[in-house]
Design a protein around this motif. Structure first.
Motif, PDB file in Angstrom:
ATOM      1  N   GLY A 102      50.742  27.958 -67.765  1.00 21.87           N
ATOM      2  CA  GLY A 102      52.069  29.317 -67.044  1.00 21.87           C
ATOM      3  C   GLY A 102      50.573  30.599 -66.132  1.00 21.87           C
ATOM      4  N   LEU A 103      51.259  30.314 -64.748  1.00 22.80           N
ATOM      5  CA  LEU A 103      50.044  30.997 -64.629  1.00 22.80           C
ATOM      6  C   LEU A 103      50.882  32.508 -63.799  1.00 22.80           C
ATOM      7  CD1 LEU A 103      48.385  28.750 -62.215  1.00 22.80           C
ATOM      8  CD2 LEU A 103      48.175  29.587 -64.682  1.00 22.80           C
ATOM      9  N   THR A 104      50.256  33.327 -64.008  1.00 27.35           N
ATOM     10  CA  THR A 104      51.304  35.010 -63.305  1.00 27.35           C
ATOM     11  C   THR A 104      49.919  35.995 -62.611  1.00 27.35           C
ATOM     12  OG1 THR A 104      50.198  36.935 -65.538  1.00 27.35           O
ATOM     13  CG2 THR A 104      51.833  35.588 -65.907  1.00 27.35           C
ATOM     14  N   GLY A 105      50.975  36.247 -62.530  1.00 31.03           N
ATOM     15  CA  GLY A 105      50.392  37.833 -61.209  1.00 31.03           C
ATOM     16  C   GLY A 105      51.030  38.334 -60.551  1.00 31.03           C
ATOM     17  N   ARG A 106      50.514  39.207 -59.868  1.00 29.37           N
ATOM     18  CA  ARG A 106      51.111  40.254 -58.826  1.00 29.37           C
ATOM     19  C   ARG A 106      51.479  39.527 -57.482  1.00 29.37           C
ATOM     20  NH1 ARG A 106      49.450  44.505 -56.828  1.00 29.37           N
ATOM     21  NH2 ARG A 106      47.757  44.333 -57.866  1.00 29.37           N
ATOM     22  N   ARG A 107      50.064  38.535 -56.509  1.00 28.14           N
ATOM     23  CA  ARG A 107      50.379  38.400 -55.778  1.00 28.14           C
ATOM     24  C   ARG A 107      50.862  36.821 -55.844  1.00 28.14           C
ATOM     25  NH1 ARG A 107      44.113  39.950 -54.646  1.00 28.14           N
ATOM     26  NH2 ARG A 107      44.535  39.757 -56.696  1.00 28.14           N
TER      27      ARG A 107
END
Length: 240
Positions: free
Chosen positions: A30-35
């Protein structure tokens, strides 16, 4: 059984390289970020067993909800890597710059670390991984908030390791302490040495995670710098 890991802050630098390394080792991610466009590109490049989620860690309540949603999508979680961080944010004033560092590196980190510990305690097992820095070993006038924030991360993780030792759950807490690693944070900055490639750093981080180490310098030679800094008297550091 398939291992599952979330990486908070996976759009560039260490986070992206670690995502690629763990995926190559068979992890579901599971990967998160703003972009979001970078998350989508990374998901497409990795292929199967990858979920993505927009996250701005400064919106702490939303970030916790988004992490919960990602865990539900993946059914459960084994490892949560807290990698989101900023250094020299280009604010219009000193306060705006330092507030941004505090909001991301301390407030956002703390909210998600606290949630992660509670989640793993209820689950009965799990692994929290935080990314601090050798910079956390000393104060520095040109990046006072950043260095202080990384000292906070290391000390906070040590406290949670103590909590884990008194918990019935099997929870590992790992402090990853990088020196200079190729990233957008280090591009073009003078005076750097022993700069590690992202792939080499990611391999060593993944090895430290799988060994459930309490702390690991990245790359390994940085333990020497950390050791020396602990011996240097404050009157010397105050003159940097």
């Amino acid at each position: 059984m398939e291992r599952k890991a979330v990486i908070i802050g996976a759009t560039s630098g260490i986070g992206r390289a670690l995502a690629e390394e763990l995926h190559s080792r068979g992890y579901a991610l599971g990967l998160t970020g703003r972009r979001v466009e970078r998350l989508e590109e990374l998901k497409n490049s990795l292929g199967k067993n990858v979920k993505i989620q927009f996250m701005d860690v400064t919106k702490t309540r939303d970030a916790i909800d988004q992490l919960e949603m990602l865990i539900r999508e993946l059914k459960h979680m084994d490892i949560i890597v807290l990698n989101a961080g900023v250094s020299n944010f280009r604010g219009s004033t000193m306060w705006k710059t330092e507030k941004r560092v505090i909001d991301v590196n301390i407030r956002g980190f703390t909210a998600l670390a606290n949630y992660s510990f509670d989640y793993f305690e209820k689950k009965g097992n799990g692994h929290i991984v935080g990314i601090s820095s050798v910079a956390g070993h000393f104060g520095y006038g040109l990046s006072a908030a950043y260095n202080a924030s990384k000292a906070f991360v290391s000390t906070y993780l040590q406290g949670y390791r103590q909590r884990a030792n008194h918990s019935k759950a099997d929870i590992a807490v790992t402090d990853i302490i990088p020196g200079f690693v190729e990233s957008e944070m280090t591009d073009g900055k003078p005076g750097m040495f022993w700069v590690a490639g992202k792939d080499k750093a990611a391999r060593q981080i993944a090895n430290a995670i799988e060994s459930r180490k309490n702390r690991a310098y990245i790359t390994k030679r940085w333990w020497l710098v950390g050791w020396v800094l602990k011996l240097v008297p404050n009157w010397v550091l105050d003159r940097i």
